[in-house]
Design a protein around this motif. Sequence first.
Motif, short mmCIF file in Angstrom:
data_model
loop_
_atom_site.label_atom_id
_atom_site.label_comp_id
_atom_site.label_asym_id
_atom_site.label_seq_id
_atom_site.Cartn_x
_atom_site.Cartn_y
_atom_site.Cartn_z
N LYS A 160 49.94 28.18 2.59
CA LYS A 160 48.27 28.87 2.97
C LYS A 160 47.95 28.37 2.05
CE LYS A 160 46.31 32.51 0.38
NZ LYS A 160 46.41 33.92 -0.78
N GLU B 60 48.44 42.53 4.26
CA GLU B 60 49.40 41.69 2.57
C GLU B 60 48.42 43.27 1.73
OE1 GLU B 60 46.77 38.26 3.39
OE2 GLU B 60 47.77 37.89 0.70
N CYS B 77 52.25 37.48 11.48
CA CYS B 77 52.01 36.78 10.16
C CYS B 77 50.45 36.37 9.91
CB CYS B 77 53.45 36.69 9.81
SG CYS B 77 54.55 37.91 9.96
N LYS B 79 48.17 36.01 6.20
CA LYS B 79 48.03 35.47 4.99
C LYS B 79 46.09 35.49 4.83
CE LYS B 79 50.96 34.57 1.89
NZ LYS B 79 51.45 35.05 0.19
N GLU B 86 41.60 33.19 7.14
CA GLU B 86 42.72 33.20 7.03
C GLU B 86 43.52 32.31 7.59
OE1 GLU B 86 43.40 36.25 10.88
OE2 GLU B 86 42.00 37.16 8.76
N GLY B 112 52.07 39.20 3.32
CA GLY B 112 51.18 39.08 3.92
C GLY B 112 50.70 40.57 5.55
#
Lengths: 246, 246
Positions: A160, B60, B77, B79, B86, B112
């Motif tokens: 990320k 999350e 999924c 984050k 994102e 997440g």
Amino acid sequence: MSKRPKKSLKQPPAEQSGPAFPAGLNQIPLLQILSAQDRQKVLGEMTETRYGKGQYIFREGDPTEYFHIVKEGSVKCVKSSLDGKECTLKVLMPGDLFCCDASAFDGASHPGTAQPMGDVSVLRMKKEAYFKMLRGNPDAAMEVIRYLGNRLNEAQEKAKVLALDRADQRLASLLVNLAERSGVQEPNGIRVSVRLTRQDMANMVGVTTETAIRIMARFKKERLVSGTAARLIIRDLPKLRLLAST
Amino acid sequence: MSKRPKKSLKQPPAEQSGPAFPAGLNQIPLLQILSAQDRQKVLGEMTETRYGKGQYIFREGDPTEYFHIVKEGSVKCVKSSLDGKECTLKVLMPGDLFCCDASAFDGASHPGTAQPMGDVSVLRMKKEAYFKMLRGNPDAAMEVIRYLGNRLNEAQEKAKVLALDRADQRLASLLVNLAERSGVQEPNGIRVSVRLTRQDMANMVGVTTETAIRIMARFKKERLVSGTAARLIIRDLPKLRLLAST
DNA sequence: AATAAAACATGACTATTGTCATGTTTTGAA
DNA sequence: TTCAAAACATGACAATAGTCATGTTTTATT
């Protein structure tokens, strides 16, 4: 993203094998979980090996025969691209499991190279023997599951950061992690106990060495850090944390 | 790196619970490994839930209470960073385990968000019950270890690509993965069976939507791919593979 | 202490990717 | 079928980070 060293590495003498029952292993979580007798059995099947600068513990593509635990020192797990750029996936500390980087639980060959950072001591055990032990040891198996889950989270958090953050934010994240994972409180800040050059840092956050140097120079001017590889001090953790999570 | 949708999502009616013993579950590796009676027991403790566009399976930060398996459809999924960008960590397909993204084996809250991509069906089971089953089931535990090791490798390979490769190479890697993981052979190429917009792809490789569009347009001109989200075709896998691994 | 090799530093320039703006096409729901 | 929203597209410009070149400082080794 440094070029691979130009083959000018001097190869130190071959690795030396240590005693089969080294002291001070009880604080390793993955061994701690075992009953005293299982632990003795496992230790009996483990070999301790020491490695020094310029050596490899194993290399990307080598067949995975052993499962490893870092006993002393730090080990870096590295992947390289065809054009010679390399990326450090993780710096493993004592107690960390790797095989490599912690995952030839599935797969026949190592997905990355394991290199000692300075002098290290590593325990290893035949993969099959370890699996057999896990099979008969639900607590140990659950501990490995917990450990791998944790590592997976870490790896995804890293992805990320690489995907979304700027170079300075990525470096700030790294410094925050280092402070948390290997920081030692000192009068004028938190000292990072792993020796990391600007180039090492660059490889850990996916930037060039020059960029890492420039940003670290800026951080130094802003009094967020001080010192270099041999003695890196985090001086303003809150501000770094803020920058990292912008 | 798209901005988060501006709260204009219409929330479909509440999720509907399916039958407790859905058919066709035997091909899921993590269940297959169990003995027939254990499998029945596990299925008895699992609930099937359907989700549609705009819903969340969990978000999350939510406490991790369940362990999930994708039964039908795909789940992403995700984050997000504080400023609304994102990043899609992974697209989970039927049989994939997540909790999320597959790892509140360690940790009390989800690292997440899990979002359905279109209509999906998900199985879930109380975390504690699953752990208890694993404890009594060495084969299942070993399978989970293997699975997590595999996922960790994947995540680290992804980190490497994000750290070292250019945008076009990252996109090429993604296309190669999609072709391998969800590709269906067709007369004029390999169709990707997951519906992915340019924005989805952008979020998967850490670039902006505009960049993904531009690069995909180039790939289209070079006859490497054709079509858009609804029907994406990989036309020249070898060339994409070459570009990805430069 | 001498010396070579790393590590750190900095400038000038380039390449890549992001940002913002605007417009067209496609898709899905009423 | 219509219509609005989403997806796709493209240009102009800005910001970020990479590349290459060169020089200084630090570190380790003889």
